[in-house]
Design a protein around this motif. Structure first.
Motif, mmCIF file in Angstrom:
data_model
loop_
_atom_site.group_PDB
_atom_site.id
_atom_site.type_symbol
_atom_site.label_atom_id
_atom_site.label_comp_id
_atom_site.label_asym_id
_atom_site.label_seq_id
_atom_site.Cartn_x
_atom_site.Cartn_y
_atom_site.Cartn_z
ATOM 1 N N ALA A 1 43.280 41.948 49.022
ATOM 2 C CA ALA A 1 44.557 42.722 49.282
ATOM 3 C C ALA A 1 45.963 41.569 49.338
ATOM 4 O O ALA A 1 46.527 42.007 49.005
ATOM 5 C CB ALA A 1 44.670 43.784 50.119
ATOM 6 N N GLU A 2 45.514 40.254 49.395
ATOM 7 C CA GLU A 2 46.669 39.090 49.870
ATOM 8 C C GLU A 2 46.401 37.557 48.980
ATOM 9 O O GLU A 2 47.533 36.736 49.024
ATOM 10 C CB GLU A 2 46.515 38.603 51.493
ATOM 11 N N ALA A 3 45.168 37.944 48.360
ATOM 12 C CA ALA A 3 45.107 37.296 47.499
ATOM 13 C C ALA A 3 46.120 37.201 46.239
ATOM 14 O O ALA A 3 46.345 37.979 45.549
ATOM 15 C CB ALA A 3 43.925 37.091 46.494
ATOM 16 N N ASP A 4 46.481 35.911 45.221
ATOM 17 C CA ASP A 4 46.906 34.930 44.731
ATOM 18 C C ASP A 4 45.690 34.965 43.568
ATOM 19 O O ASP A 4 46.222 35.232 41.640
ATOM 20 C CB ASP A 4 48.365 34.288 44.347
ATOM 21 N N THR A 5 44.570 34.923 44.042
ATOM 22 C CA THR A 5 43.679 34.591 42.211
ATOM 23 C C THR A 5 42.565 35.200 43.047
ATOM 24 O O THR A 5 42.165 34.695 44.289
ATOM 25 C CB THR A 5 43.829 33.119 42.253
ATOM 26 N N VAL A 6 41.408 35.957 42.334
ATOM 27 C CA VAL A 6 40.242 35.956 42.956
ATOM 28 C C VAL A 6 38.846 35.324 41.832
ATOM 29 O O VAL A 6 39.235 35.811 40.983
ATOM 30 C CB VAL A 6 40.162 37.889 42.728
ATOM 31 N N ILE A 7 38.104 34.865 42.615
ATOM 32 C CA ILE A 7 37.425 34.655 41.353
ATOM 33 C C ILE A 7 35.484 35.039 41.858
ATOM 34 O O ILE A 7 36.032 35.163 43.110
ATOM 35 C CB ILE A 7 37.209 32.828 41.936
ATOM 36 N N ARG B 1 44.974 43.640 44.581
ATOM 37 C CA ARG B 1 46.328 44.130 43.853
ATOM 38 C C ARG B 1 46.580 43.334 42.052
ATOM 39 O O ARG B 1 46.164 42.683 41.585
ATOM 40 C CB ARG B 1 47.604 42.759 44.489
ATOM 41 N N PRO B 2 47.470 44.636 41.108
ATOM 42 C CA PRO B 2 48.312 44.358 39.614
ATOM 43 C C PRO B 2 48.687 43.564 39.790
ATOM 44 O O PRO B 2 49.378 42.775 40.344
ATOM 45 C CB PRO B 2 48.728 45.468 39.793
ATOM 46 N N GLY B 3 48.711 42.382 38.938
ATOM 47 C CA GLY B 3 48.743 41.295 38.838
ATOM 48 C C GLY B 3 48.545 39.617 39.341
ATOM 49 O O GLY B 3 48.277 38.483 39.131
ATOM 50 N N THR B 4 47.166 40.104 40.037
ATOM 51 C CA THR B 4 46.354 39.446 39.972
ATOM 52 C C THR B 4 45.753 38.559 39.995
ATOM 53 O O THR B 4 44.818 38.906 38.537
ATOM 54 C CB THR B 4 45.826 39.954 41.666
#
Length: 322
Positions: free
Chosen positions: A61-67, A94-97
């Motif tokens: 929920a806090e990530a800017d990028t998820v791999i 989050r939307p936009g991540t």
């Protein structure tokens, strides 16, 4: 990183090594890399070791990028649907991540609906299975990685390196990405459109009768390089040189020269302030029109657009205005 049982250790290392080495000019880390899993604790890998993962899915929920890397479970993905815990974890993002997958991690993204109508890739051995499960995805089996908006996919374990470096370049520019590549001793850039499965060997031939001509050509890309001149450097006829060159490199001399010139042009566009016509001259294309044609064929973008991507809009726009 969202890892699952059956994790490929190399993919875990790729992400931590590359993003972990990205630093500002003053040495400050540019990323914080966290690994999470659905149930924190010991996670089975593809080898005879386990990995202890401390974080649960709440960090997504806090990530800017998820791999999402591969799991060996991806090789038998069943009906292509997500189980409830994995779906719930992905729902925390989050939307936009920005979301990316390595190798068959793309099955997870597709099952979550993140690839619907988007261009994506996966490992070439899994393409038929992927198409059968996810016909709504625009699968491209012939590339190293794809980028469609904020969703990215890569074809295999090693192409995960290319994907991570591409993201670092997009975020922080060519200098940072090149520094990371140098530190980890990998090529700084391989185009995403490059074929993922090449039948010729990637390394230089152990025994090469055209090595001297190739080295000389690379040092003299800014001048005309007629075939007879290259052949003469190896004391061969043009016919023999052409045959030997193709046997050793898997390309004709002309094809190889174009690739070398494109790479030189890309380097100059990324790292210098030279105007496009000078870049064309220094890379051996002669004219900006010729450079534009070959660069678009290789990358799909114009020289100005390529420079804007890697050096920011201000410099490219000033050059166009000048």
């Amino acid at each position: 990183m969202l890892v699952r049982p059956g994790l490929l250790q190399m993919e875990l290392g790729i992400v931590h090594q590359l993003f972990g080495k990205a630093a500002s000019a003053s040495g400050e880390p540019l990323y914080t890399v966290l690994t999470c899993t659905l149930s924190p604790g010991a996670i089975r890998t593809d080898a005879d070791v386990t990995v202890n993962v401390a974080h649960g899915p709440e960090v997504l929920a806090e990530a800017d990028t998820v791999i999402v890397p591969t799991s060996d479970e991806d090789y038998t993905p069943g009906d292509g649907r997500l189980d409830a815990p994995l779906a719930a974890a992905l729902g925390l993002i989050r939307p936009g991540t920005r979301i990316a997958s390595i190798c068959t991690g793309s099955f997870v993204l597709a099952a979550a609906g993140l690839l619907k109508g988007r261009r994506a890739t996966t490992h070439w051995q899994s393409c038929d299975q992927f198409r059968a499960l996810h016909p709504d995805v625009l699968l491209d089996p012939d590339v190293l990685y794809t980028e469609d908006g904020d969703v990215l996919t890569s074809a295999g374990v090693a192409s995960g390196i290319d994907l991570c470096l591409h993201m670092i370049r997009s975020d922080h520019g060519v200098a940072v990405a090149n520094a990371v590549a140098r530190t980890t001793v990998v090529p700084p850039h391989r185009d995403g459109g490059q074929a993922q499965y090449i039948r010729r060997p990637v390394p230089e031939p152990t025994v090469s009768s055209t090595r001297r001509a190739r080295a000389w050509a690379v040092d003299n890309l800014d001048r005309p390089l007629p075939l007879r001149e290259l052949a003469a450097l190896e004391s061969m006829s043009v016919r023999t040189f052409t045959r030997r060159f193709r046997e050793e490199m898997g390309l004709s001399p002309a094809q190889w020269l174009i690739r070398q010139r494109v790479e030189r042009a890309r380097q100059l566009l990324e790292e210098s302030d030279l105007p496009v016509d000078r870049v064309a001259a220094n890379s051996g294309f002669g004219t900006a029109v010729s450079l534009r044609h070959h660069l678009q064929e290789a990358t799909g973008v114009t020289p100005t657009a390529y420079r804007r991507t890697f050096r920011g809009p201000g410099e490219a726009d000033r050059e166009a205005a000048g």
